[in-house]
Design a protein around this motif. Structure first.
Motif, PDB file in Angstrom:
ATOM      1  N   THR A 207     -46.990 -33.726  37.753  1.00  0.00           N
ATOM      2  CA  THR A 207     -46.763 -32.575  36.796  1.00  0.00           C
ATOM      3  C   THR A 207     -45.781 -31.756  37.431  1.00  0.00           C
ATOM      4  O   THR A 207     -44.745 -31.323  36.809  1.00  0.00           O
ATOM      5  CB  THR A 207     -47.904 -31.730  37.071  1.00  0.00           C
ATOM      6  N   ARG A 208     -45.737 -31.634  39.094  1.00  0.00           N
ATOM      7  CA  ARG A 208     -44.634 -30.999  39.522  1.00  0.00           C
ATOM      8  C   ARG A 208     -43.320 -31.768  39.195  1.00  0.00           C
ATOM      9  O   ARG A 208     -42.137 -31.027  39.004  1.00  0.00           O
ATOM     10  CB  ARG A 208     -44.900 -30.398  40.851  1.00  0.00           C
ATOM     11  N   ARG A 209     -43.301 -32.873  39.750  1.00  0.00           N
ATOM     12  CA  ARG A 209     -42.104 -33.723  39.566  1.00  0.00           C
ATOM     13  C   ARG A 209     -41.496 -33.680  38.207  1.00  0.00           C
ATOM     14  O   ARG A 209     -40.285 -33.544  37.862  1.00  0.00           O
ATOM     15  CB  ARG A 209     -42.394 -35.263  39.814  1.00  0.00           C
ATOM     16  N   THR A 210     -42.415 -33.597  36.999  1.00  0.00           N
ATOM     17  CA  THR A 210     -41.955 -33.494  35.636  1.00  0.00           C
ATOM     18  C   THR A 210     -41.017 -32.308  35.482  1.00  0.00           C
ATOM     19  O   THR A 210     -40.308 -32.176  34.663  1.00  0.00           O
ATOM     20  CB  THR A 210     -43.043 -33.856  34.577  1.00  0.00           C
ATOM     21  N   ALA A 211     -41.801 -31.049  35.832  1.00  0.00           N
ATOM     22  CA  ALA A 211     -41.158 -29.870  35.665  1.00  0.00           C
ATOM     23  C   ALA A 211     -39.669 -29.776  36.272  1.00  0.00           C
ATOM     24  O   ALA A 211     -38.862 -29.230  35.643  1.00  0.00           O
ATOM     25  CB  ALA A 211     -42.047 -28.779  36.245  1.00  0.00           C
ATOM     26  N   GLU A 212     -39.780 -30.295  37.532  1.00  0.00           N
ATOM     27  CA  GLU A 212     -38.279 -30.446  38.251  1.00  0.00           C
ATOM     28  C   GLU A 212     -37.405 -31.181  37.428  1.00  0.00           C
ATOM     29  O   GLU A 212     -36.248 -30.846  37.317  1.00  0.00           O
ATOM     30  CB  GLU A 212     -38.722 -30.924  39.657  1.00  0.00           C
ATOM     31  N   MET A 213     -37.854 -32.395  37.060  1.00  0.00           N
ATOM     32  CA  MET A 213     -36.837 -33.398  36.423  1.00  0.00           C
ATOM     33  C   MET A 213     -36.270 -32.672  35.165  1.00  0.00           C
ATOM     34  O   MET A 213     -35.012 -32.655  34.744  1.00  0.00           O
ATOM     35  CB  MET A 213     -37.669 -34.696  36.207  1.00  0.00           C
ATOM     36  N   PHE A 214     -37.245 -32.120  34.482  1.00  0.00           N
ATOM     37  CA  PHE A 214     -36.861 -31.306  33.233  1.00  0.00           C
ATOM     38  C   PHE A 214     -35.896 -30.317  33.570  1.00  0.00           C
ATOM     39  O   PHE A 214     -34.897 -30.195  32.607  1.00  0.00           O
ATOM     40  CB  PHE A 214     -38.070 -30.922  32.435  1.00  0.00           C
ATOM     41  N   GLY A 215     -36.073 -29.638  34.352  1.00  0.00           N
ATOM     42  CA  GLY A 215     -35.017 -28.674  34.742  1.00  0.00           C
ATOM     43  C   GLY A 215     -33.459 -29.217  35.231  1.00  0.00           C
ATOM     44  O   GLY A 215     -32.703 -28.591  34.808  1.00  0.00           O
ATOM     45  N   GLU A 216     -33.579 -30.359  36.034  1.00  0.00           N
ATOM     46  CA  GLU A 216     -32.356 -30.776  36.261  1.00  0.00           C
ATOM     47  C   GLU A 216     -31.756 -31.536  35.176  1.00  0.00           C
ATOM     48  O   GLU A 216     -30.492 -31.669  34.834  1.00  0.00           O
ATOM     49  CB  GLU A 216     -32.837 -32.048  37.282  1.00  0.00           C
ATOM     50  N   GLU A 217     -32.574 -31.845  34.144  1.00  0.00           N
ATOM     51  CA  GLU A 217     -32.063 -32.532  32.989  1.00  0.00           C
ATOM     52  C   GLU A 217     -31.226 -31.337  31.867  1.00  0.00           C
ATOM     53  O   GLU A 217     -30.635 -31.633  31.231  1.00  0.00           O
ATOM     54  CB  GLU A 217     -32.797 -33.483  31.879  1.00  0.00           C
ATOM     55  N   HIS A 218     -32.194 -30.169  31.949  1.00  0.00           N
ATOM     56  CA  HIS A 218     -31.621 -29.233  31.094  1.00  0.00           C
ATOM     57  C   HIS A 218     -31.016 -27.756  32.032  1.00  0.00           C
ATOM     58  O   HIS A 218     -31.466 -26.825  31.968  1.00  0.00           O
ATOM     59  CB  HIS A 218     -32.563 -28.704  30.153  1.00  0.00           C
ATOM     60  N   VAL A 219     -30.137 -28.011  33.135  1.00  0.00           N
ATOM     61  CA  VAL A 219     -29.625 -27.182  33.925  1.00  0.00           C
ATOM     62  C   VAL A 219     -29.313 -25.843  33.209  1.00  0.00           C
ATOM     63  O   VAL A 219     -29.431 -24.843  33.714  1.00  0.00           O
ATOM     64  CB  VAL A 219     -28.407 -27.629  34.697  1.00  0.00           C
ATOM     65  N   ASN A 220     -28.592 -26.085  31.939  1.00  0.00           N
ATOM     66  CA  ASN A 220     -28.064 -24.587  31.271  1.00  0.00           C
ATOM     67  C   ASN A 220     -29.195 -23.829  31.016  1.00  0.00           C
ATOM     68  O   ASN A 220     -29.227 -22.386  31.008  1.00  0.00           O
ATOM     69  CB  ASN A 220     -27.296 -25.311  30.007  1.00  0.00           C
ATOM     70  N   LEU A 221     -30.377 -24.271  30.566  1.00  0.00           N
ATOM     71  CA  LEU A 221     -31.578 -23.361  30.424  1.00  0.00           C
ATOM     72  C   LEU A 221     -32.268 -22.814  31.475  1.00  0.00           C
ATOM     73  O   LEU A 221     -32.622 -21.875  31.589  1.00  0.00           O
ATOM     74  CB  LEU A 221     -32.741 -24.562  29.722  1.00  0.00           C
ATOM     75  N   SER A 222     -32.137 -23.617  32.879  1.00  0.00           N
ATOM     76  CA  SER A 222     -32.797 -22.932  33.834  1.00  0.00           C
ATOM     77  C   SER A 222     -31.825 -22.208  34.502  1.00  0.00           C
ATOM     78  O   SER A 222     -32.452 -21.039  34.906  1.00  0.00           O
ATOM     79  CB  SER A 222     -33.009 -24.273  34.907  1.00  0.00           C
ATOM     80  N   GLU A 223     -30.487 -22.292  34.436  1.00  0.00           N
ATOM     81  CA  GLU A 223     -29.801 -21.214  35.063  1.00  0.00           C
ATOM     82  C   GLU A 223     -29.731 -19.834  34.674  1.00  0.00           C
ATOM     83  O   GLU A 223     -29.578 -18.841  35.381  1.00  0.00           O
ATOM     84  CB  GLU A 223     -28.050 -21.767  35.063  1.00  0.00           C
ATOM     85  N   ASP A 224     -29.847 -19.624  33.250  1.00  0.00           N
ATOM     86  CA  ASP A 224     -30.078 -18.377  32.614  1.00  0.00           C
ATOM     87  C   ASP A 224     -31.270 -18.056  32.208  1.00  0.00           C
ATOM     88  O   ASP A 224     -31.859 -17.221  31.380  1.00  0.00           O
ATOM     89  CB  ASP A 224     -29.107 -18.176  31.543  1.00  0.00           C
ATOM     90  N   ASN A 225     -32.425 -18.632  32.949  1.00  0.00           N
ATOM     91  CA  ASN A 225     -33.879 -18.232  32.809  1.00  0.00           C
ATOM     92  C   ASN A 225     -34.262 -18.559  31.238  1.00  0.00           C
ATOM     93  O   ASN A 225     -35.227 -17.944  31.052  1.00  0.00           O
ATOM     94  CB  ASN A 225     -34.215 -16.713  33.259  1.00  0.00           C
TER      95      ASN A 225
END
Length: 280
Positions: A207-225
């Motif tokens: 579950t946590r790995r999925t969350a981290e990988m999705f964040g890495e795949e969509h860095v632009n979404l993560s960077e601006d919250n």
């Protein structure tokens, strides 16, 4: 919200409390069965709780919020209706199955599915409740924990399929909030099954790995919250069926949210939601 069933956060918390205090209670015979399974007298894992109780609670909620109709359909055919979906696992092929409130040309096998059936399917945790059989094709479902405990990718795929193929979803997305339940301990499982505790740990890690990988795949979404994953670790040590721990869950979650980096993330998500609300 599940289909047309709209409830505030406060109403959802109160409903969950009432359901937990009733459903996660064992009578004398059930307590003796629990002791037997814990000591290995019965090798087969048996559901610990009465699924009928859970079904009745869900039906009452649907009846209360949908003009007295406990069997309202999951499919919401109103123009412009909010699209909602839950995930369960089809036992026949052990594949995640999205149960939507909207029309999906690739997923038309659940026509006529009721809101309470979708809720029961996504709640049918192995060891806690028996599977549920629903739909015209009599498909059997358990909850999505063993295959899509973090269904963020399923969500993204569903969202993309609702728009034309040339539609770029990421820059137009308001926000995506993913909520986790922390790392479960081996004590959390009810019943007697070899390797269950190990499997729970694997599920939490996945579950946590999925969350981290999705964040890495969509860095632009993560960077601006615009993509935030909140996962209160200390809560994972509490049992899923311990209704008496709900106040502890609330305290630990509140403490988690007030720390960094969670608090700035919460503020960022709130700002995005306010901006979205102002456009309607």
């Amino acid at each position: 919200m599940l289909g047309r069933l709209e409830m505030s956060v406060e109403e959802c918390i109160e409903a969950y409390r009432l359901i937990s205090e009733d459903v996660f209670v064992l009578n004398t015979a059930e307590r003796w069965w629990r002791i037997a399974t814990l000591f290995g007298w019965k090798a087969k894992l048996r559901p610990s709780y009465d699924a009928k109780k859970l079904e009745d609670h869900i039906k009452r909620l649907v009846e209360k919020h949908l003009d007295g109709n406990p069997d309202a359909e999951m499919r919401d055919k109103r123009p412009g209706a909010c699209k909602v979906a839950v995930v369960a696992m089809a036992t026949e092929n052990s594949e995640p199955q999205v149960l939507p409130s909207y029309y999906d040309s690739r997923n038309n096998m659940m026509e006529g599915m009721k809101i309470w059936e979708a809720a029961r399917a996504t709640s049918a945790a192995t060891g806690f409740f028996e599977p549920i059989t629903i739909g015209p094709h009599k498909l059997k479902f358990v909850d999505g924990a063993t295959g899509a405990n973090n269904p963020v990718r399923e969500l993204w795929q569903q969202a993309q399929r609702q728009f034309p193929s040339d539609y770029d979803l990421a820059p137009r997305l308001g926000c995506l909030l993913s909520l986790g339940t922390g790392l479960p301990s081996q004590k959390e499982w009810t019943g007697n099954a070899i390797g269950v505790g190990k499997r729970l740990a694997e599920i939490a890690t996945d579950t946590r790995r999925t969350a981290e990988m999705f964040g890495e795949e969509h860095v632009n979404l993560s960077e601006d919250n615009r993509y935030v994953r909140l996962d209160p670790l200390d809560v994972g040590d509490l049992k899923l069926d311990a209704a008496e721990d709900l106040s502890t869950i609330a305290r630990r979650t509140d403490s988690y949210l007030q720390k960094r980096p969670q608090w700035p993330q919460v503020l960022g998500i709130a700002a995005h939601l306010r901006a979205l609300q102002s456009t309607f």
